[in-house]
Motif scaffolding. Structure first.
Motif, PDB file in Angstrom:
ATOM      1  N   THR A  35       0.826  -1.205   0.000  1.00  0.00           N
ATOM      2  CA  THR A  35       0.000   0.000   0.000  1.00  0.00           C
ATOM      3  C   THR A  35       0.863   1.259   0.000  1.00  0.00           C
ATOM      4  O   THR A  35       0.632   2.184  -0.780  1.00  0.00           O
ATOM      5  CB  THR A  35      -0.927  -0.013   1.229  1.00  0.00           C
ATOM      6  N   GLU A  36       1.878   1.274   0.862  1.00  0.00           N
ATOM      7  CA  GLU A  36       2.697   2.486   0.953  1.00  0.00           C
ATOM      8  C   GLU A  36       3.571   2.699  -0.277  1.00  0.00           C
ATOM      9  O   GLU A  36       4.002   3.815  -0.547  1.00  0.00           O
ATOM     10  CB  GLU A  36       3.553   2.475   2.228  1.00  0.00           C
ATOM     11  N   LEU A  37       3.841   1.615  -1.013  1.00  0.00           N
ATOM     12  CA  LEU A  37       4.585   1.786  -2.270  1.00  0.00           C
ATOM     13  C   LEU A  37       3.663   2.312  -3.379  1.00  0.00           C
ATOM     14  O   LEU A  37       4.099   2.546  -4.490  1.00  0.00           O
ATOM     15  CB  LEU A  37       5.238   0.474  -2.707  1.00  0.00           C
ATOM     16  N   GLY A  38       2.385   2.461  -3.053  1.00  0.00           N
ATOM     17  CA  GLY A  38       1.462   3.031  -4.022  1.00  0.00           C
ATOM     18  C   GLY A  38       0.756   1.992  -4.879  1.00  0.00           C
ATOM     19  O   GLY A  38       0.033   2.334  -5.814  1.00  0.00           O
ATOM     20  N   LEU A  39       0.952   0.717  -4.546  1.00  0.00           N
ATOM     21  CA  LEU A  39       0.306  -0.348  -5.319  1.00  0.00           C
ATOM     22  C   LEU A  39      -1.116  -0.549  -4.789  1.00  0.00           C
ATOM     23  O   LEU A  39      -1.311  -0.770  -3.596  1.00  0.00           O
ATOM     24  CB  LEU A  39       1.122  -1.637  -5.201  1.00  0.00           C
ATOM     25  N   LYS A  40      -2.072  -0.449  -5.659  1.00  0.00           N
ATOM     26  CA  LYS A  40      -3.455  -0.576  -5.195  1.00  0.00           C
ATOM     27  C   LYS A  40      -4.059  -1.922  -5.554  1.00  0.00           C
ATOM     28  O   LYS A  40      -4.721  -2.540  -4.741  1.00  0.00           O
ATOM     29  CB  LYS A  40      -4.293   0.561  -5.776  1.00  0.00           C
ATOM     30  N   ASN A  41      -3.824  -2.367  -6.772  1.00  0.00           N
ATOM     31  CA  ASN A  41      -4.476  -3.597  -7.216  1.00  0.00           C
ATOM     32  C   ASN A  41      -3.579  -4.809  -7.020  1.00  0.00           C
ATOM     33  O   ASN A  41      -2.910  -5.259  -7.934  1.00  0.00           O
ATOM     34  CB  ASN A  41      -4.879  -3.462  -8.684  1.00  0.00           C
ATOM     35  N   PHE A  42      -3.579  -5.292  -5.787  1.00  0.00           N
ATOM     36  CA  PHE A  42      -2.811  -6.492  -5.496  1.00  0.00           C
ATOM     37  C   PHE A  42      -3.664  -7.448  -4.674  1.00  0.00           C
ATOM     38  O   PHE A  42      -4.669  -7.044  -4.075  1.00  0.00           O
ATOM     39  CB  PHE A  42      -1.520  -6.150  -4.745  1.00  0.00           C
ATOM     40  N   LEU A  43      -3.284  -8.718  -4.684  1.00  0.00           N
ATOM     41  CA  LEU A  43      -4.017  -9.720  -3.931  1.00  0.00           C
ATOM     42  C   LEU A  43      -3.021 -10.645  -3.237  1.00  0.00           C
ATOM     43  O   LEU A  43      -2.120 -11.190  -3.876  1.00  0.00           O
ATOM     44  CB  LEU A  43      -4.902 -10.537  -4.885  1.00  0.00           C
ATOM     45  N   ILE A  44      -3.183 -10.767  -1.912  1.00  0.00           N
ATOM     46  CA  ILE A  44      -2.342 -11.699  -1.162  1.00  0.00           C
ATOM     47  C   ILE A  44      -3.084 -13.034  -1.122  1.00  0.00           C
ATOM     48  O   ILE A  44      -4.173 -13.128  -0.565  1.00  0.00           O
ATOM     49  CB  ILE A  44      -2.061 -11.181   0.265  1.00  0.00           C
ATOM     50  N   ARG A  45      -2.517 -14.052  -1.759  1.00  0.00           N
ATOM     51  CA  ARG A  45      -3.157 -15.364  -1.808  1.00  0.00           C
ATOM     52  C   ARG A  45      -2.582 -16.231  -0.692  1.00  0.00           C
ATOM     53  O   ARG A  45      -1.367 -16.336  -0.571  1.00  0.00           O
ATOM     54  CB  ARG A  45      -2.924 -15.997  -3.173  1.00  0.00           C
ATOM     55  N   ILE A  46      -3.469 -16.816   0.087  1.00  0.00           N
ATOM     56  CA  ILE A  46      -3.053 -17.505   1.302  1.00  0.00           C
ATOM     57  C   ILE A  46      -3.496 -18.961   1.276  1.00  0.00           C
ATOM     58  O   ILE A  46      -4.591 -19.281   0.828  1.00  0.00           O
ATOM     59  CB  ILE A  46      -3.696 -16.817   2.535  1.00  0.00           C
ATOM     60  N   ASN A  47      -2.626 -19.820   1.788  1.00  0.00           N
ATOM     61  CA  ASN A  47      -2.992 -21.224   1.922  1.00  0.00           C
ATOM     62  C   ASN A  47      -2.261 -21.789   3.144  1.00  0.00           C
ATOM     63  O   ASN A  47      -1.485 -21.082   3.801  1.00  0.00           O
ATOM     64  CB  ASN A  47      -2.632 -22.002   0.652  1.00  0.00           C
ATOM     65  N   ASN A  48      -2.490 -23.059   3.423  1.00  0.00           N
ATOM     66  CA  ASN A  48      -1.776 -23.736   4.504  1.00  0.00           C
ATOM     67  C   ASN A  48      -1.325 -25.091   3.983  1.00  0.00           C
ATOM     68  O   ASN A  48      -2.141 -25.885   3.495  1.00  0.00           O
ATOM     69  CB  ASN A  48      -2.693 -23.872   5.732  1.00  0.00           C
ATOM     70  N   ARG A  49      -0.022 -25.344   4.067  1.00  0.00           N
ATOM     71  CA  ARG A  49       0.543 -26.564   3.497  1.00  0.00           C
ATOM     72  C   ARG A  49      -0.038 -27.826   4.115  1.00  0.00           C
ATOM     73  O   ARG A  49      -0.051 -28.887   3.473  1.00  0.00           O
ATOM     74  CB  ARG A  49       2.068 -26.578   3.683  1.00  0.00           C
ATOM     75  N   LYS A  50      -0.511 -27.718   5.356  1.00  0.00           N
ATOM     76  CA  LYS A  50      -1.093 -28.901   5.995  1.00  0.00           C
ATOM     77  C   LYS A  50      -2.332 -29.366   5.239  1.00  0.00           C
ATOM     78  O   LYS A  50      -2.618 -30.558   5.178  1.00  0.00           O
ATOM     79  CB  LYS A  50      -1.423 -28.596   7.453  1.00  0.00           C
ATOM     80  N   ILE A  51      -3.077 -28.412   4.676  1.00  0.00           N
ATOM     81  CA  ILE A  51      -4.247 -28.790   3.868  1.00  0.00           C
ATOM     82  C   ILE A  51      -3.768 -29.582   2.653  1.00  0.00           C
ATOM     83  O   ILE A  51      -4.317 -30.640   2.320  1.00  0.00           O
ATOM     84  CB  ILE A  51      -5.037 -27.538   3.422  1.00  0.00           C
ATOM     85  N   LEU A  52      -2.713 -29.100   2.021  1.00  0.00           N
ATOM     86  CA  LEU A  52      -2.166 -29.805   0.860  1.00  0.00           C
ATOM     87  C   LEU A  52      -1.583 -31.162   1.264  1.00  0.00           C
ATOM     88  O   LEU A  52      -1.721 -32.146   0.533  1.00  0.00           O
ATOM     89  CB  LEU A  52      -1.104 -28.949   0.169  1.00  0.00           C
ATOM     90  N   ASN A  53      -0.953 -31.187   2.445  1.00  0.00           N
ATOM     91  CA  ASN A  53      -0.411 -32.469   2.914  1.00  0.00           C
ATOM     92  C   ASN A  53      -1.523 -33.488   3.173  1.00  0.00           C
ATOM     93  O   ASN A  53      -1.288 -34.690   3.149  1.00  0.00           O
ATOM     94  CB  ASN A  53       0.409 -32.275   4.190  1.00  0.00           C
ATOM     95  N   GLY A  54      -2.731 -32.969   3.439  1.00  0.00           N
ATOM     96  CA  GLY A  54      -3.872 -33.864   3.678  1.00  0.00           C
ATOM     97  C   GLY A  54      -4.462 -34.448   2.396  1.00  0.00           C
ATOM     98  O   GLY A  54      -5.339 -35.319   2.446  1.00  0.00           O
ATOM     99  N   LEU A  55      -3.972 -33.979   1.259  1.00  0.00           N
ATOM    100  CA  LEU A  55      -4.530 -34.461  -0.011  1.00  0.00           C
ATOM    101  C   LEU A  55      -4.371 -35.971  -0.185  1.00  0.00           C
ATOM    102  O   LEU A  55      -5.245 -36.637  -0.758  1.00  0.00           O
ATOM    103  CB  LEU A  55      -3.860 -33.742  -1.191  1.00  0.00           C
ATOM    104  N   SER A  56      -3.260 -36.523   0.310  1.00  0.00           N
ATOM    105  CA  SER A  56      -3.054 -37.965   0.138  1.00  0.00           C
ATOM    106  C   SER A  56      -4.114 -38.762   0.908  1.00  0.00           C
ATOM    107  O   SER A  56      -4.602 -39.781   0.419  1.00  0.00           O
ATOM    108  CB  SER A  56      -1.637 -38.362   0.575  1.00  0.00           C
ATOM    109  N   ASP A  57      -4.488 -38.290   2.104  1.00  0.00           N
ATOM    110  CA  ASP A  57      -5.592 -38.925   2.855  1.00  0.00           C
ATOM    111  C   ASP A  57      -6.896 -38.790   2.077  1.00  0.00           C
ATOM    112  O   ASP A  57      -7.660 -39.733   1.920  1.00  0.00           O
ATOM    113  CB  ASP A  57      -5.811 -38.213   4.206  1.00  0.00           C
ATOM    114  N   PHE A  58      -7.129 -37.570   1.608  1.00  0.00           N
ATOM    115  CA  PHE A  58      -8.407 -37.250   0.979  1.00  0.00           C
ATOM    116  C   PHE A  58      -8.596 -37.995  -0.343  1.00  0.00           C
ATOM    117  O   PHE A  58      -9.639 -38.586  -0.606  1.00  0.00           O
ATOM    118  CB  PHE A  58      -8.472 -35.723   0.774  1.00  0.00           C
ATOM    119  N   ILE A  59      -7.530 -37.983  -1.146  1.00  0.00           N
ATOM    120  CA  ILE A  59      -7.648 -38.577  -2.480  1.00  0.00           C
ATOM    121  C   ILE A  59      -7.296 -40.059  -2.459  1.00  0.00           C
ATOM    122  O   ILE A  59      -7.826 -40.839  -3.257  1.00  0.00           O
ATOM    123  CB  ILE A  59      -6.729 -37.813  -3.468  1.00  0.00           C
TER     124      ILE A  59
END
Lengths: 444, 444
Positions: A154-178
């Protein structure tokens, strides 16, 4: 006369110089980022560019290929150049345990080196600028890093940005799920990480070839990835149902819920972030939260500010388990992006005033003038080049885009006056020596 | 369970880390120097740490031993780490002739590496901080560098320092004056340069052994060196008579006279500099003016800011002859000196306020408080460590020497108040959320 052989001044490919025009704005950007890091209570650290090779690689032969080794001729030291600032941080934390605050919030800016194949926008030597919190397992620490990222953007003057968030534990759970062997997890994550580059069809192809998933397994993965289109709140809702059979995934979901509550309290507005289940972040060491920042006006440039939680890194050096979370600014990418978005305007100089110097008899008088300007904190210079006449020196001032020109020859010296020229308006007036600072300050 | 082998986190000898306590003040010092360089119109430049080896050595095998080579495993590139910032500057000047201003005044700060035997205060990786003027043969350029040095020393709070000035041409005239083969000049200069270390007897011994000077020749040299004790004006007077048979010495004397006139006009007071005919400055590339800065309270620390004129350096890369003059801050030495002189006080942090965080129910409220402080430019943090109770968290604030502590639990959250504790006076008062910034600003 022997013919001299000159040395070629070109740089090796993958390396680059930053001339003043670029450095001036680059430094402004870095100064701003540093000020924000400090405002958030991160303290500066510096570590050497050269480290023992085993410190950097942890004995992992995969790294060895990409590492620049450093050594004296005839020396047999196993030294190398650091490839990031995270491994040195882990070393520092394990070496100075009793000297560092707990938790340890540090920032570090410095050059790193990687032996990657040089390509557009990728260099073998690059600037890394990191902020990390070491010794806190709280999700509010992860939130603090995201709040820091929001503030920097924001302070650098960038307005159109998106912080994409995840948690690796969810991805690590894919083997259980799939239902596949968890040993294949790294491969699956690596393939998912390429989703934006190779699109869904490419992902399917690689999943079949590399991990040998069948159609029904790939369908389940698609179910999972399709949640991406939903809002963050809906994703949390659906994923909790979908992956309820995976203990590790549920742990990741709960962390994500807590973390996102925290970033709201830290004033990060909802439109600036989004849960994105496809984010894995390449590097092996992340263990929980991961995040990246894309510019919605320039998505092709990739993430400009990213990181995550890595709770195992210090374990390379000691039996302790020290949790950590941090992020790294992509200085070069961010700079390129800001230029494209016209948030940065290169400038040849920050010098505000130049005193011309064409009359040998008046040189001492000109030196007094420039000394006075400097004593009054005005970035200024006296002309020191080859041009001997007024016209040639004026053209230097014009080329260098210096806004104010001060002219004093012997006549001015005798009358204790100075001609002050406003380069923009082309106005010129004669002022008394005592009034020079006041007048120049008005013009800059 | 397999027994894990941990990697030793100790650094290789000759390398060092800078923890926050040291980095905070080090950065303050460097920021100040940089601001002064910019005020004098020097522009920033950055070049890679890794260069082609032949660029750095110019093919001189003497250098090769001290150079750190850099390369990929299996690669056969002839790359090395820079040992100073002057050679890269010469490369830049010859490579970008049309893009750079003339003259080119640049500063550069960056790490350099030398394979010296590690010893107290000498490191194999060190910070170099240089300012140079390239493309000006005027003696006023040399004077500008000395004026810059004076300003830096003064603004850093150093009062008792002396800038010792000489001209290499005078030293080059010694062979004419004394009557020996000019091929021995380098040896003679190298021996004179050790005068302070090995004293006159040591100098005599080496002159006899290495250069085979006889007693009458050594007497002439003594006549020359004895002038050191005189004032600058007397030195100029006597030396012009003494060395009138050497054309090159007379050229150097005239340059020296002109240069010192210029530094007076630039406001450098007479007590801050002195002509010293024994100054040679080790490195081979100086051609005329040379100077160094010693601290009269700490002479043993050696020169903290030195340099000179080098008119031949760019000739390694092209047929052009580009004159240049510059100086280099000894960042590490200067820092050590300022610490010894108590001009620098290490501090654990610059953080002014910490919000404690001991009540899970009130964490979001604490986050709002710290966000507000930061929005008002107060360097501040929220406690993120392991301690769960008030007392443990308070002791973190004390250890870290943070002057203001803000305390808010569920009770404060409900009443929209905050307890503000002044750590120094131990006073504590309850204030309304809206008044927090105002009160904290008064306390810091």
């Amino acid at each position: 006369m022997t013919k001299q052989k000159y040395i070629n001044p070109e740089l090796e490919s993958g390396f680059r110089d930053y001339l003043p025009e670029e450095m001036i704005v680059r430094q402004m950007m870095c100064d701003k980022v540093r000020a924000i890091f400090e405002r958030f209570g991160f303290l500066p650290l510096d570590t050497p560019g050269i480290e023992k090779e085993e410190v950097l690689t942890g004995g992992d032969a995969n790294f060895t290929k990409q590492i620049f080794r450093a050594g004296l001729k005839g020396g047999n030291e196993n030294l190398a150049l650091r490839f990031d600032l995270t491994v040195p941080l882990a070393r520092v934390v394990s070496l100075y345990q009793d000297k560092l605050p707990r938790p340890f919030k540090r920032y570090q800016m410095g050059k790193c080196w990687r032996g990657e194949r040089p390509q557009a926008g990728r260099f073998r030597e690059f600037m890394q600028f990191d902020a990390d919190i070491v010794g806190s397992a709280r999700m509010s620490a992860d939130a603090e890093i995201i709040s820091l990222m929001y503030e920097v953007m924001t302070e650098l003057g960038l307005k159109n940005f998106l912080i994409r968030i995840n948690n690796r534990k969810i991805l690590n759970g894919l083997s259980d799920f799939i239902g596949y062997d968890s040993k294949s997890n790294a491969d699956v994550l690596r393939i998912i990480d390429k989703l934006e580059k190779i699109e869904w069809d490419g992902v399917v192809k690689e999943l079949k070839e590399v991990v040998k998933l069948d159609d029904s397994q790939i369908n389940k993965l698609k179910q999972f990835l399709d949640l991406r289109e939903l809002s963050s709140a809906e994703i949390i809702n659906k994923i909790s149902q979908l992956m309820s059979n995976s203990i590790v995934a549920m742990e990741g979901i709960n962390e994500l819920v807590e973390m996102t509550k925290n970033i709201s309290a830290l004033g990060v507005p909802e439109q600036s972030w989004k849960i994105d289940l496809s984010i894995a972040r390449g590097l092996g060491y992340y263990t929980a939260t991961v995040f990246e920042t894309i510019l919605t006006d320039l998505p092709s440039i990739g993430s400009v500010f990213s990181g995550g939680r890595y709770d195992d890194l210090v374990s390379r050096f000691s039996a302790q388990n020290i949790p950590a979370v941090g992020a790294s600014v992509g200085v070069d990418r961010l700079f390129v992006a800001m230029e494209k978005l016209r948030l940065i305007k290169k400038s040849k100089t920050f010098v505000k005033a130049v005193v011309l110097n064409f009359d040998k008899e008046a040189e001492d008088y000109c030196q007094k003038i420039v000394t006075m300007l400097r004593k009054n904190n005005i970035d200024s210079e006296i002309y020191l080049g080859k041009e001997v006449n007024l016209k040639g020196q004026l053209s230097y001032a014009l080329t260098q885009e210096i806004p104010v020109v001060l002219i004093a020859g012997d006549k001015e010296k005798q009358t204790n006056t100075v001609q002050i020229k406003n380069v923009v308006s082309r106005e010129q007036k004669e002022v008394h020596f005592e009034d020079v600072v006041k007048i120049v300050e008005k013009l800059i």
